[in-house]
Design a protein around this motif. Sequence first.
Motif, PDB file in Angstrom:
ATOM      1  N   GLU A  86       0.827  -1.207   0.000  1.00  0.00           N
ATOM      2  CA  GLU A  86       0.000   0.000   0.000  1.00  0.00           C
ATOM      3  C   GLU A  86       0.864   1.261   0.000  1.00  0.00           C
ATOM      4  O   GLU A  86       0.507   2.266  -0.630  1.00  0.00           O
ATOM      5  N   ALA A  87       2.006   1.204   0.669  1.00  0.00           N
ATOM      6  CA  ALA A  87       2.921   2.351   0.651  1.00  0.00           C
ATOM      7  C   ALA A  87       3.471   2.575  -0.763  1.00  0.00           C
ATOM      8  O   ALA A  87       3.571   3.723  -1.229  1.00  0.00           O
ATOM      9  N   LEU A  88       3.815   1.504  -1.446  1.00  0.00           N
ATOM     10  CA  LEU A  88       4.308   1.622  -2.816  1.00  0.00           C
ATOM     11  C   LEU A  88       3.214   2.123  -3.758  1.00  0.00           C
ATOM     12  O   LEU A  88       3.471   2.935  -4.661  1.00  0.00           O
ATOM     13  N   LEU A  89       1.984   1.667  -3.556  1.00  0.00           N
ATOM     14  CA  LEU A  89       0.879   2.149  -4.379  1.00  0.00           C
ATOM     15  C   LEU A  89       0.630   3.637  -4.159  1.00  0.00           C
ATOM     16  O   LEU A  89       0.325   4.373  -5.115  1.00  0.00           O
ATOM     17  N   ALA A  90       0.765   4.082  -2.916  1.00  0.00           N
ATOM     18  CA  ALA A  90       0.601   5.515  -2.637  1.00  0.00           C
ATOM     19  C   ALA A  90       1.679   6.320  -3.350  1.00  0.00           C
ATOM     20  O   ALA A  90       1.403   7.406  -3.884  1.00  0.00           O
ATOM     21  N   ALA A  91       2.899   5.814  -3.367  1.00  0.00           N
ATOM     22  CA  ALA A  91       3.986   6.499  -4.077  1.00  0.00           C
ATOM     23  C   ALA A  91       3.712   6.540  -5.577  1.00  0.00           C
ATOM     24  O   ALA A  91       3.944   7.556  -6.248  1.00  0.00           O
ATOM     25  N   LEU A  92       3.201   5.436  -6.123  1.00  0.00           N
ATOM     26  CA  LEU A  92       2.854   5.402  -7.542  1.00  0.00           C
ATOM     27  C   LEU A  92       1.723   6.378  -7.859  1.00  0.00           C
ATOM     28  O   LEU A  92       1.745   7.065  -8.882  1.00  0.00           O
TER      29      LEU A  92
END
Length: 223
Positions: free
Chosen positions: A208-214
């Motif tokens: 979810e952290a990576l998706l937020a960055a994307l």
Amino acid sequence: MTDAARTAPRRAGRPLEKVLSRGRITIAALEVITIEGYGGFTMSSLARTLKVAPSALYNHVSSKQEVLQWLEDHVMTMVDVSGFGSEPWDAAVRRWAWSYRDVFARHAPLVPLVAVLPVTGAPETLKMYETVAVGLAEAGVPGETIIPAIVAVESFIFGSALDANAPADIFDTGDLADSSPTFTDAVRSQDRTSGAAPADAAFRFGLEALLAALESTRSGPHA
């Protein structure tokens, strides 16, 4: 033609078709590993499964490492990329990432190969990357960000696949609890409150952290 000519045994020689192929060798390798595990996988065990001499096997593949590379490319067909083009971009990435993690959690010894395997000669791997890249591009992720994003998510997936095989008590501080009270309390808190397996909870948090960055990179009409 005489009866003797009709019944004469066929002369020894090269068969009309190859007995072995990349596909047949790969499927046999997966069969050996399913039964004996990666520790029991050798070129000799593969030759026995294929019912050929090891020397015949080496006429088609150079080494155990090459067989594992073929196997890795085959395993990539098990990763679910069906969400791209049919689901919202973030749902598609979640589906891909969870599937990817679960597949390689079952095939953890392949992770070091995947991390360094060129896509040249790995058509199924390249097909997966193309599907993900198209999905991210259509979601409005800038072109210069797509490869760093894939590498970041994939690196996280590989580590998480290994973590999924870690012992349940990996963070048990035991007799050293008094020397790391904050960490020990955090471990105990996770054990008390998390309804999911620790590896799954960690994977969900990181993904979810990576998706937020994307999400923060998306631009244009897709944003």
